[in-house]
Design an enzyme around this catalytic site. Structure first.
Site, PDB file in Angstrom:
ATOM      1  N   LYS A  70     -63.106 -70.055  34.055  1.00 34.35           N
ATOM      2  CA  LYS A  70     -64.507 -70.305  33.663  1.00 34.35           C
ATOM      3  C   LYS A  70     -65.144 -71.294  34.650  1.00 34.35           C
ATOM      4  O   LYS A  70     -66.258 -71.077  35.136  1.00 34.35           O
ATOM      5  CB  LYS A  70     -64.527 -70.893  32.247  1.00 34.35           C
ATOM      6  CG  LYS A  70     -65.934 -71.085  31.675  1.00 34.35           C
ATOM      7  CD  LYS A  70     -65.965 -72.119  30.558  1.00 34.35           C
ATOM      8  CE  LYS A  70     -65.246 -71.671  29.328  1.00 34.35           C
ATOM      9  NZ  LYS A  70     -66.092 -70.950  28.386  1.00 34.35           N
ATOM     10  N   HIS A 186     -63.382 -93.856  30.006  1.00 38.49           N
ATOM     11  CA  HIS A 186     -63.071 -95.270  29.792  1.00 38.49           C
ATOM     12  C   HIS A 186     -63.938 -95.878  28.701  1.00 38.49           C
ATOM     13  O   HIS A 186     -64.567 -96.916  28.887  1.00 38.49           O
ATOM     14  CB  HIS A 186     -63.212 -96.068  31.105  1.00 38.49           C
ATOM     15  CG  HIS A 186     -62.157 -97.101  31.274  1.00 38.49           C
ATOM     16  ND1 HIS A 186     -62.432 -98.438  31.386  1.00 38.49           N
ATOM     17  CD2 HIS A 186     -60.812 -96.992  31.329  1.00 38.49           C
ATOM     18  CE1 HIS A 186     -61.295 -99.101  31.522  1.00 38.49           C
ATOM     19  NE2 HIS A 186     -60.303 -98.241  31.490  1.00 38.49           N
ATOM     20  N   LYS A 254     -68.377-112.651  44.656  1.00 36.85           N
ATOM     21  CA  LYS A 254     -67.615-111.677  43.867  1.00 36.85           C
ATOM     22  C   LYS A 254     -66.784-110.837  44.825  1.00 36.85           C
ATOM     23  O   LYS A 254     -67.298-110.370  45.850  1.00 36.85           O
ATOM     24  CB  LYS A 254     -68.568-110.748  43.111  1.00 36.85           C
ATOM     25  CG  LYS A 254     -69.097-111.321  41.812  1.00 36.85           C
ATOM     26  CD  LYS A 254     -68.263-110.843  40.605  1.00 36.85           C
ATOM     27  CE  LYS A 254     -68.466-111.711  39.382  1.00 36.85           C
ATOM     28  NZ  LYS A 254     -69.696-111.437  38.682  1.00 36.85           N
ATOM     29  N   MET A 256     -65.054-107.424  45.378  1.00 37.73           N
ATOM     30  CA  MET A 256     -65.167-106.094  44.779  1.00 37.73           C
ATOM     31  C   MET A 256     -63.800-105.424  44.611  1.00 37.73           C
ATOM     32  O   MET A 256     -62.949-105.509  45.489  1.00 37.73           O
ATOM     33  CB  MET A 256     -66.084-105.212  45.638  1.00 37.73           C
ATOM     34  CG  MET A 256     -67.493-105.731  45.673  1.00 37.73           C
ATOM     35  SD  MET A 256     -68.153-105.830  43.984  1.00 37.73           S
ATOM     36  CE  MET A 256     -69.409-107.036  44.176  1.00 37.73           C
ATOM     37  N   GLY A 257     -63.646-104.760  43.460  1.00 38.93           N
ATOM     38  CA  GLY A 257     -62.366-104.111  43.176  1.00 38.93           C
ATOM     39  C   GLY A 257     -61.419-105.013  42.388  1.00 38.93           C
ATOM     40  O   GLY A 257     -60.278-104.624  42.140  1.00 38.93           O
ATOM     41  N   HIS A 260     -62.045-107.309  35.453  1.00 40.03           N
ATOM     42  CA  HIS A 260     -62.476-106.256  34.522  1.00 40.03           C
ATOM     43  C   HIS A 260     -63.107-106.855  33.279  1.00 40.03           C
ATOM     44  O   HIS A 260     -62.708-107.935  32.835  1.00 40.03           O
ATOM     45  CB  HIS A 260     -61.289-105.365  34.121  1.00 40.03           C
ATOM     46  CG  HIS A 260     -61.731-104.056  33.581  1.00 40.03           C
ATOM     47  ND1 HIS A 260     -62.027-103.870  32.250  1.00 40.03           N
ATOM     48  CD2 HIS A 260     -61.980-102.885  34.210  1.00 40.03           C
ATOM     49  CE1 HIS A 260     -62.417-102.615  32.080  1.00 40.03           C
ATOM     50  NE2 HIS A 260     -62.403-101.993  33.249  1.00 40.03           N
ATOM     51  N   ARG A 269     -54.556 -98.361  35.471  1.00 39.44           N
ATOM     52  CA  ARG A 269     -54.762 -97.318  36.482  1.00 39.44           C
ATOM     53  C   ARG A 269     -54.343 -97.792  37.857  1.00 39.44           C
ATOM     54  O   ARG A 269     -54.078 -96.996  38.754  1.00 39.44           O
ATOM     55  CB  ARG A 269     -56.248 -96.898  36.487  1.00 39.44           C
ATOM     56  CG  ARG A 269     -56.690 -96.301  35.163  1.00 39.44           C
ATOM     57  CD  ARG A 269     -58.193 -96.226  35.030  1.00 39.44           C
ATOM     58  NE  ARG A 269     -58.823 -97.540  34.998  1.00 39.44           N
ATOM     59  CZ  ARG A 269     -60.117 -97.757  34.817  1.00 39.44           C
ATOM     60  NH1 ARG A 269     -60.922 -96.729  34.636  1.00 39.44           N
ATOM     61  NH2 ARG A 269     -60.615 -98.985  34.793  1.00 39.44           N
ATOM     62  N   ASP A 311     -60.616 -99.452  40.995  1.00 36.77           N
ATOM     63  CA  ASP A 311     -61.323 -99.129  42.237  1.00 36.77           C
ATOM     64  C   ASP A 311     -60.617 -99.602  43.500  1.00 36.77           C
ATOM     65  O   ASP A 311     -60.803 -99.007  44.562  1.00 36.77           O
ATOM     66  CB  ASP A 311     -62.739 -99.742  42.204  1.00 36.77           C
ATOM     67  CG  ASP A 311     -63.683 -98.926  41.349  1.00 36.77           C
ATOM     68  OD1 ASP A 311     -63.511 -97.692  41.299  1.00 36.77           O
ATOM     69  OD2 ASP A 311     -64.581 -99.518  40.723  1.00 36.77           O
TER      70      ASP A 311
HETATM   71  C1  LIG Z   1     -64.095 -98.746  37.414  1.00 35.49           C
HETATM   72  C2  LIG Z   1     -64.867 -99.972  37.193  1.00 35.49           C
HETATM   73  O1  LIG Z   1     -66.053 -99.925  36.985  1.00 35.49           O
HETATM   74  S1  LIG Z   1     -63.971-101.409  37.185  1.00 35.49           S
HETATM   75  C3  LIG Z   1     -65.133-102.677  37.657  1.00 35.49           C
HETATM   76  C4  LIG Z   1     -65.531-102.538  39.082  1.00 35.49           C
HETATM   77  N1  LIG Z   1     -66.310-103.683  39.515  1.00 35.49           N
HETATM   78  C5  LIG Z   1     -65.851-104.567  40.419  1.00 35.49           C
HETATM   79  O2  LIG Z   1     -64.767-104.467  40.954  1.00 35.49           O
HETATM   80  C6  LIG Z   1     -66.807-105.671  40.786  1.00 35.49           C
HETATM   81  C7  LIG Z   1     -66.114-107.021  40.836  1.00 35.49           C
HETATM   82  N2  LIG Z   1     -65.778-107.464  39.503  1.00 35.49           N
HETATM   83  C8  LIG Z   1     -66.713-108.060  38.714  1.00 35.49           C
HETATM   84  O3  LIG Z   1     -67.849-108.281  39.122  1.00 35.49           O
HETATM   85  C9  LIG Z   1     -66.327-108.433  37.286  1.00 35.49           C
HETATM   86  O4  LIG Z   1     -64.937-108.692  37.218  1.00 35.49           O
HETATM   87  C10 LIG Z   1     -66.704-107.323  36.275  1.00 35.49           C
HETATM   88  C11 LIG Z   1     -68.164-106.908  36.431  1.00 35.49           C
HETATM   89  C12 LIG Z   1     -65.821-106.094  36.458  1.00 35.49           C
HETATM   90  C13 LIG Z   1     -66.455-107.857  34.878  1.00 35.49           C
HETATM   91  O5  LIG Z   1     -67.369-108.894  34.679  1.00 35.49           O
HETATM   92  P1  LIG Z   1     -67.180-109.957  33.498  1.00 35.49           P
HETATM   93  O6  LIG Z   1     -66.708-109.282  32.266  1.00 35.49           O
HETATM   94  O7  LIG Z   1     -68.443-110.748  33.419  1.00 35.49           O
HETATM   95  O8  LIG Z   1     -65.996-110.851  34.099  1.00 35.49           O
HETATM   96  P2  LIG Z   1     -65.264-112.082  33.438  1.00 35.49           P
HETATM   97  O9  LIG Z   1     -65.924-112.512  32.182  1.00 35.49           O
HETATM   98  O10 LIG Z   1     -63.811-111.754  33.378  1.00 35.49           O
HETATM   99  O11 LIG Z   1     -65.453-113.221  34.541  1.00 35.49           O
HETATM  100  C14 LIG Z   1     -64.748-114.447  34.400  1.00 35.49           C
HETATM  101  C15 LIG Z   1     -64.939-115.290  35.633  1.00 35.49           C
HETATM  102  O12 LIG Z   1     -64.263-114.671  36.734  1.00 35.49           O
HETATM  103  C16 LIG Z   1     -65.163-114.453  37.802  1.00 35.49           C
HETATM  104  N3  LIG Z   1     -64.869-113.163  38.381  1.00 35.49           N
HETATM  105  C17 LIG Z   1     -64.706-112.002  37.713  1.00 35.49           C
HETATM  106  N4  LIG Z   1     -64.485-111.009  38.597  1.00 35.49           N
HETATM  107  C18 LIG Z   1     -64.534-111.582  39.817  1.00 35.49           C
HETATM  108  C19 LIG Z   1     -64.396-111.049  41.110  1.00 35.49           C
HETATM  109  N5  LIG Z   1     -64.176-109.741  41.301  1.00 35.49           N
HETATM  110  N6  LIG Z   1     -64.488-111.894  42.166  1.00 35.49           N
HETATM  111  C20 LIG Z   1     -64.698-113.207  41.974  1.00 35.49           C
HETATM  112  N7  LIG Z   1     -64.853-113.769  40.759  1.00 35.49           N
HETATM  113  C21 LIG Z   1     -64.775-112.947  39.683  1.00 35.49           C
HETATM  114  C22 LIG Z   1     -66.534-114.411  37.142  1.00 35.49           C
HETATM  115  O13 LIG Z   1     -67.556-114.730  38.072  1.00 35.49           O
HETATM  116  C23 LIG Z   1     -66.384-115.449  36.052  1.00 35.49           C
HETATM  117  O14 LIG Z   1     -66.504-116.735  36.645  1.00 35.49           O
HETATM  118  P3  LIG Z   1     -67.338-117.883  35.906  1.00 35.49           P
HETATM  119  O15 LIG Z   1     -66.637-118.075  34.576  1.00 35.49           O
HETATM  120  O16 LIG Z   1     -67.220-119.038  36.837  1.00 35.49           O
HETATM  121  O17 LIG Z   1     -68.731-117.344  35.749  1.00 35.49           O
HETATM  122  O1  LIG Z   2     -64.662-100.013  31.425  1.00 33.49           O
HETATM  123  C1  LIG Z   2     -65.401-100.545  32.255  1.00 33.49           C
HETATM  124  O2  LIG Z   2     -66.161-101.495  31.983  1.00 33.49           O
HETATM  125  C2  LIG Z   2     -65.405-100.114  33.655  1.00 33.49           C
HETATM  126  C3  LIG Z   2     -64.288 -99.186  34.002  1.00 33.49           C
HETATM  127  O3  LIG Z   2     -63.181 -99.594  34.287  1.00 33.49           O
HETATM  128  C4  LIG Z   2     -64.550 -97.747  33.962  1.00 33.49           C
HETATM  129  O4  LIG Z   2     -65.629 -97.331  33.554  1.00 33.49           O
HETATM  130  O5  LIG Z   2     -63.650 -96.969  34.334  1.00 33.49           O
END
Ligand SMILES: CC(=O)SCCNC(=O)CCNC(=O)[C@H](O)C(C)(C)COP(=O)(O)OP(=O)(O)OC[C@H]1O[C@@H](n2cnc3c(N)ncnc32)[C@H](O)[C@@H]1OP(=O)(O)O
Ligand SMILES: O=C([O-])CC(=O)C(=O)O
Length: 375
Positions: A70, A186, A254, A256-257, A260, A269, A311
């Site tokens: 399909k 997710h 921040k 990247m990667g 959470h 994962r 990621d």
């Molecule tokens: C498949 C996906 O979508 S997975 C997510 C992909 N995104 C990324 O990789 C982007 C980088 N990561 C981030 O920005 C964050 O970790 C997020 C958006 C995923 C989660 O955000 P939050 O839930 O707000 O994170 P959390 O509450 O755990 O943060 C705690 C502390 O760690 C810090 N922190 C969290 N992630 C990171 C990071 N990747 N790099 C540096 N510092 C970080 C925050 O700034 C925060 O610091 P503070 O208390 O001084 O403000």
């Molecule tokens: O659950 C989240 O916030 C982000 C994530 O890891 C996804 O969507 O795969």
């Protein structure tokens, strides 16, 4: 494994019910309809997982064959859509192309009735890889790819065949298949929640998925695989990576990667995609990218107790398969469309419009001033 959650961003608040997925709870920390992610990534095909999410149970062999047939039958793009994709410039971001492509298809083949929801979901699953790659190959190489590839049964193989003009190796097909499974679903992540909010107004599937694509695009969500690659690409050795990362942390940037919103110690994962990235690194004879990635993981844990999310190792895995960086997040779309569609159906089946409240922080009372008297 789940954090103690509170604060802004609706963190820690339940926003509804789902039977699709658990995040940070039982077993490995991620299950789709009760099946552990380790098991699914090891044993299933992406099509089997899509079927599980959309129809509620794993298919038997006959059901899976019929479902694969399909999806193959739904792969071709309408000529009008191809013409529209040919108008989009080569320097557009592929996520914008997907957003437009999805929305455009909704004009040509609208979902007029929610009873068509499985058909619409399957059409999107089958066409999103071709939407991005038809545009990419036309705008970058002047090639009009075959969007059917009927001889390639899997969506994983179909994607790589359109990209590279040849059928992929068994290893690449296997990794791509696992990657699509890891990204499929997710729970109430930002893009899925977007899709559910849209569904709750009784909108159509294309609108829900188009909104999901827009939310996934940002670097705090799906865009992080692309952003992670851009970050690590210039680093030629683990020591260079460590020095640059320490600088970023000192600058409070921040990374990247990493990190959470729900998981506190690991993203289940990561182990799976990391294992594949290592295998691919050996396969291509990589001499630094995998080592750089591993050092980043060690430094971030040592310095901040931050761990790789899904990621981070996807970036090197995709690079080792010759996938251009800007196509990384579009692959996430090709997978997550299954989760979005399943959530749209679940929302519709037990719907109440999603409309939270806000804590008002503006002025109590504002005096009206005539326009000519305003500063
Ligand atoms: C498949 C996906 O979508 S997975 C997510 C992909 N995104 C990324 O990789 C982007 C980088 N990561 C981030 O920005 C964050 O970790 C997020 C958006 C995923 C989660 O955000 P939050 O839930 O707000 O994170 P959390 O509450 O755990 O943060 C705690 C502390 O760690 C810090 N922190 C969290 N992630 C990171 C990071 N990747 N790099 C540096 N510092 C970080 C925050 O700034 C925060 O610091 P503070 O208390 O001084 O403000
Ligand atoms: O659950 C989240 O916030 C982000 C994530 O890891 C996804 O969507 O795969």
């Amino acid at each position: 494994m789940a954090k103690v959650l509170s604060g802004a961003g609706l963190r820690g608040q339940s926003a509804g019910e789902t039977a699709l997925c658990t995040v940070g709870k039982a077993a490995s920390g991620l299950t789709y309809r009760g099946y552990d992610i380790d098991l699914l990534a090891d044993k299933a095909s992406f099509e089997e997982v899509a079927y599980l999410l959309l129809y509620g149970a794993l298919p038997n062999r006959a059901q899976l064959t019929a479902y694969q047939d399909k999806l193959i039958g739904l792969r071709s793009l309408p000529e009008t859509l191809k013409k529209a994709l040919e108008l989009i410039p080569a320097d557009a971001h592929p996520m914008d192309v997907m957003r437009t492509g999805c929305s455009f298809l909704g004009n040509l083949e609208p979902e007029l009735d929610a009873e068509e929801e499985h058909r619409t979901a399957n059409r999107l699953i089958a066409t999103l890889p071709a939407i991005v790659l038809y545009w990419y190959r036309f705008s970058h190489d002047g090639v009009r790819v075959d969007t059917l590839n009927a001889q390639v049964p899997s969506l994983a193989g179909h994607f790589l065949t359109m990209l590279h003009d040849k059928e992929p190796s068994a290893l690449h097909t296997q990794v791509m298949n696992a990657s699509l499974i890891l990204y499929a679903e997710h729970e109430f992540n930002a893009s899925t929640f977007t899709a559910r909010v849209c569904a709750s107004t009784l909108s159509d599937m294309y609108s829900c998925v188009t909104g999901g694509i827009g939310s996934l695009r940002g670097p705090l969500h799906g865009g992080a695989n692309e952003a992670a690659m851009e970050m690590i690409e210039p680093w030629q050795s683990p020591d260079e990576a460590e020095a640059a990362l320490l600088q970023k942390l000192a600058n409070k940037e921040k990374v990247m990667g990493f990190g959470h919103a729900i998981y506190s110690e690991r993203d289940p994962r990561n182990d799976i995609i990391k294992k594949w990235a290592k295998k691919l690194s050996e396969d291509v004879g990589d001499d630094h990218l995998y080592a750089v990635s591993e050092r980043c993981e060690a430094v971030m844990w040592r310095e901040k107790k931050l761990f790789c999310n899904a990621d981070f190792f996807h970036a090197s895995a995709y690079r080792f398969m010759g996938i251009p960086t800007k196509l990384f997040t579009p692959i996430f779309v090709c997978s997550r469309v299954t989760g979005w569609a399943a959530h749209v159906m679940e929302q519709r089946a037990n719907n109440r419009i999603i409309r939270p409240s806000a804590d008002y922080i503006g002025p109590d009372h504002s005096e009206w001033v005539d326009i000519d008297d305003r500063h």
